[in-house]
Design a protein around this motif. Structure first.
Motif, short mmCIF file in Angstrom:
data_model
loop_
_atom_site.label_atom_id
_atom_site.label_comp_id
_atom_site.label_asym_id
_atom_site.label_seq_id
_atom_site.Cartn_x
_atom_site.Cartn_y
_atom_site.Cartn_z
N LEU A 263 3.93 -0.53 6.36
CA LEU A 263 2.63 0.04 5.87
C LEU A 263 1.54 -0.98 6.01
CD1 LEU A 263 4.02 1.58 2.49
CD2 LEU A 263 3.80 2.83 4.90
N ALA A 264 1.90 -2.31 5.98
CA ALA A 264 0.74 -3.21 6.29
C ALA A 264 0.15 -3.18 7.64
CB ALA A 264 1.25 -4.69 5.79
N GLN A 265 1.26 -2.67 8.43
CA GLN A 265 0.63 -2.86 10.04
C GLN A 265 -0.23 -1.46 10.26
OE1 GLN A 265 3.29 -3.89 13.43
NE2 GLN A 265 3.17 -1.83 14.06
N ALA A 266 0.37 -0.53 9.27
CA ALA A 266 -0.48 0.73 9.09
C ALA A 266 -2.00 0.62 8.36
CB ALA A 266 0.58 2.00 8.54
N GLY A 267 -1.91 -0.24 8.03
CA GLY A 267 -3.26 -0.28 7.22
C GLY A 267 -3.35 -0.27 5.85
N ILE A 268 -2.09 -0.10 5.21
CA ILE A 268 -1.98 0.10 3.77
C ILE A 268 -1.29 -1.30 3.31
CG2 ILE A 268 -0.66 1.18 1.89
CD1 ILE A 268 -0.75 3.54 3.75
N ALA A 269 -2.19 -2.36 2.83
CA ALA A 269 -1.76 -3.75 2.69
C ALA A 269 -1.16 -3.88 1.25
CB ALA A 269 -3.05 -4.52 2.78
N GLU A 270 -1.62 -3.00 0.32
CA GLU A 270 -1.36 -3.25 -1.13
C GLU A 270 0.09 -2.69 -1.66
OE1 GLU A 270 -3.77 0.57 -0.61
OE2 GLU A 270 -3.73 -1.57 0.07
N LEU B 240 1.39 9.43 4.62
CA LEU B 240 1.82 8.80 3.27
C LEU B 240 0.53 8.91 2.36
CD1 LEU B 240 3.69 7.17 1.47
CD2 LEU B 240 2.53 5.07 2.43
N GLU B 241 -0.65 8.95 2.82
CA GLU B 241 -1.74 9.27 1.94
C GLU B 241 -1.88 10.57 1.22
OE1 GLU B 241 -3.82 6.98 0.76
OE2 GLU B 241 -3.70 5.38 2.13
N ALA B 242 -1.18 11.55 2.03
CA ALA B 242 -1.30 12.90 1.58
C ALA B 242 -0.24 13.01 0.40
CB ALA B 242 -0.98 13.96 2.47
N LEU B 243 0.79 12.33 0.63
CA LEU B 243 1.75 12.33 -0.65
C LEU B 243 1.23 11.47 -1.74
CD1 LEU B 243 5.18 11.79 1.31
CD2 LEU B 243 4.01 14.09 0.51
N LEU B 244 0.66 10.34 -1.53
CA LEU B 244 0.01 9.42 -2.66
C LEU B 244 -1.05 10.31 -3.33
CD1 LEU B 244 -0.39 6.39 -0.60
CD2 LEU B 244 1.34 6.85 -2.45
N ALA B 245 -1.67 11.34 -2.50
CA ALA B 245 -2.78 11.94 -3.45
C ALA B 245 -2.26 13.06 -4.36
CB ALA B 245 -3.65 12.69 -2.51
N GLN B 246 -0.88 13.19 -4.13
CA GLN B 246 -0.07 14.27 -5.02
C GLN B 246 0.87 13.64 -6.04
OE1 GLN B 246 1.26 17.21 -2.56
NE2 GLN B 246 -0.36 17.68 -1.50
#
Length: 625
Positions: free
Chosen positions: A267-274, A352-358
């Motif tokens: 995820l960090a490599q994909a730009g999601i660092a948190e 993943l962002e789409a799932l996080l939104a829900q």
């Protein structure tokens, strides 16, 4: 060690706040201050200011405010004492004297940190060498770039019982055993713990290596091997990648929790660092507390298989007693059989962002899990569900949150097991036209006497007064009253709230009499409204009066409730029929309208008869006999 106000003031005075902040935030001069985009929330127009003269930063967008120490604790995620130590070292300021025992412990820890640092340097060197070719191939297969491997200081432990021990022989066996790098077996030579594995260093909040997770190359068990607990490492209190994730999480306003090291790295490599991960065990209370210091509602993104969902449920139950206002969890359910690493590599970060939104709130996860726990076909099974929900809510330590969960679970239980909606008003007025089905909601000005919910408020007040006089009758009309109280509650007024309270109280305690019900209502703030409703001279019905013929009052109350239910339906149907006839005059439309007018008149006569019968009884002295 005692940190006096004078010492802390000296530390702040020696620290250039703008220089400290500029290590992670781009600042520009703005008069006597420095200005930049706030690291605590996303913004495009700078509203974050640093004032070196006054020694504080402030964001006019999110109100983040503090000094150099608070910057280290809030932005870097360091414990207070670690923040002070790091600032003191940078400022050339000696820390206050420690007691002998604390000083010895600190010196010992410092020495062990040197050991773990040296060991990880050696692991990294092995990955870069010829012996690391198989691990390099594994990382390429998993889509981990060389840059990402360097960022996370990944390494390789050769498949040997003594290579690390030999390489670090100048350190000695003692420190290597104490940091978990060597295994000591009585009567035998110590040997390397990690052999033939990819090494993933685990860091403390200050970024110092304190332990490792090690993944096997190829087939074998266990797939992952973690360091044991040591003076530096407590598995139940540590979160992997917290040192990097905390600053990113404060900027993004969220923190994600995944199951494994490779999920974090992907995820960090994909730009999601948190992103952080527990260390092969269920989330502990200490880890949850650490997460809540970073973000108020962490999101759990555990694997989509059965084990992952069980782990998320365990975390949910462990979090329940610790909930506080504004502090909770959310849950993302991944596709079955996939973990975040799989999802991002196959479909990208946007999936993943789409799932996080829900993401699912904690209360939803608890409710759906308990609802599906066992069949709910019998009263006993439904009572079991109610008990489980009550036990969950009772376990919450914070009183305000506990009350809200109790109310929410009760509302969901009532709504889920509510009877099917009553059939709409249906009357066959003409054989050729067939049965007429009116619309569900009020339509036109023909229903001006009916409020926004479709309920006649005057009659509703009388029925409510009757229910307070005769609470035992609520159980006989529960299905109808449930729908009525929802409609009354939509208005948001005192009548709607009182209606709901009366029905709830009577259902909870079937033994309540009128006096007991009024007492509880008074304690709940409804005293004035209930007292007004019970004034006998305000309503001309037998069921609103004190005393009298109980059987007759119950019969009249039954009739009043039936009229209360039917009137909005007839009004709606009449409004629709009138509109249809105005749009196109036909014999069928006219007959339908006439029939509905008669139906409405019949209801009005039934209501008038209730009033007149009561007046006759009072006139002839029958009331009270």
């Amino acid at each position: 060690m005692t940190l006096t106000p004078a010492f802390l003031d000296e530390l702040r005075a020696r620290t250039s706040l703008s220089a400290l902040v500029q290590k992670t935030v781009k600042l520009q001069r703005a008069g006597r201050e420095m200005r930049g985009c706030c690291p605590f929330h996303n913004e495009k127009t700078p509203s974050f200011y640093v004032n070196d003269d006054k020694g504080f930063y402030h964001c006019f967008g999110c109100s983040a405010h503090g000094d150099a120490i608070k910057w280290m604790t809030d932005q870097r995620g360091l414990p207070f004492i670690d923040a002070v130590k790091e600032l003191a070292a940078a400022a050339g300021l000696d820390m206050p004297e420690q007691d002998r025992r604390s000083a010895e412990k600190a010196e010992r820890a410092k020495g062990l940190h040197d050991v773990t640092h040296a060991a990880n340097d050696w692991f990294e060197a092995q990955l870069a060498g010829l012996d690391g070719a198989a691990v390099q191939a594994l990382l390429r297969k998993r889509g981990v770039s060389e840059a990402t491997a360097r960022t996370f200081n990944l390494g390789f432990a050769p498949d040997s019982r003594a290579k690390l021990r030999t390489a670090l022989k100048t350190i000695g066996d003692g420190p290597l055993i104490e940091t978990g790098l060597l295994i000591q077996v009585e009567g035998k030579e110590p040997y390397d713990r990690f052999r033939g594995r990819l090494t993933i260093p685990i860091r403390d909040p200050r970024g110092r290596v304190i332990a490792w997770g090690a993944r096997i190359i190829g087939e074998g068990e266990p797939k992952y091997l973690n360091s044991p607990d040591t003076p530096l490492f407590d598995k139940g209190r540590t979160l992997y990648n917290l040192d990097r994730a905390a600053p990113a999480a404060r900027k993004a306003g969220r923190v994600l929790v995944v199951e494994g090291y490779m999920d974090v790295i992907a995820l960090a490599q994909a730009g999601i660092a948190e992103v952080v991960a527990p260390l092969g065990t269920a989330l502990t209370e200490h880890q949850l507390e650490r997460l809540w210091r970073v973000a108020p509602v962490p999101t759990l993104c555990f694997d989509g298989d059965a084990a992952g969902q069980k782990a998320s449920l365990r975390a949910a139950h462990r979090a329940v007693p610790l909930l506080a206002p504004g502090r909770s969890l959310r849950f993302v359910t991944l596709p079955d059989g996939q973990d975040p690493d799989d999802l991002v590599r196959a479909r990208g970060a946007s999936a993943l962002e789409a799932l996080l939104a829900q993401a699912e709130p904690l209360v939803d996860r608890l409710w759906t899990t308990e609802l599906a726990a066992e069949p709910l076909d019998t009263p006993e099974q439904r009572a079991g569900l109610k008990r489980r929900l009550a036990d969950l809510a009772t376990g919450i330590a914070d009183g305000a949150v506990r009350t809200e969960y109790q109310s929410e679970f009760r509302r969901r239980f009532d709504a889920h097991f509510a009877p099917a909606p009553r059939k709409p008003f249906v009357r066959s007025f003409d054989r050729r036209a067939g049965p007429y089905k009116p619309p569900i909601l009020p339509v036109s000005a023909d229903a001006k006497a009916v409020n926004a919910t479709g309920i006649d408020r005057v009659l509703a007040k009388a029925v409510l007064a009757g229910l307070i006089r005769h609470p035992a009758e609520i159980a006989h009309h529960y299905e109808i009253l449930r729908s009525l109280r929802m409609a009354a509650g939509d208005s948001g007024g005192a009548l709607g709230r009182l209606f709901e309270a009366v029905v709830d109280l009577a259902v909870e305690d079937g033994t309540l009499d009128s006096a007991g019900l009024v007492t509880i209502l008074a304690k709940s703030g409804f005293e004035a409204v209930a007292t007004d409703l019970l004034r006998a001279d305000t309503m001309p019905y037998s069921f609103t009066q004190a005393g009298g013929d109980t059987a007759r009052a119950h019969a009249d109350l039954d009739e009043a409730i039936a009229i209360l239910v039917a009137r909005p339906e007839v009004d709606d149907a009449l409004a629709d029929a009138t509109a249809a006839m105005q749009a196109r005059f036909t014999d069928e439309a006219f007959e339908r309208q006439v029939a509905l007018v008669r139906e409405k008149a019949a209801l009005e006569r039934r209501l008038a008869n209730l009033c007149q019968a009561n007046e006759d009884a009072r006139h002839f002295g029958f009331e009270g006999d």
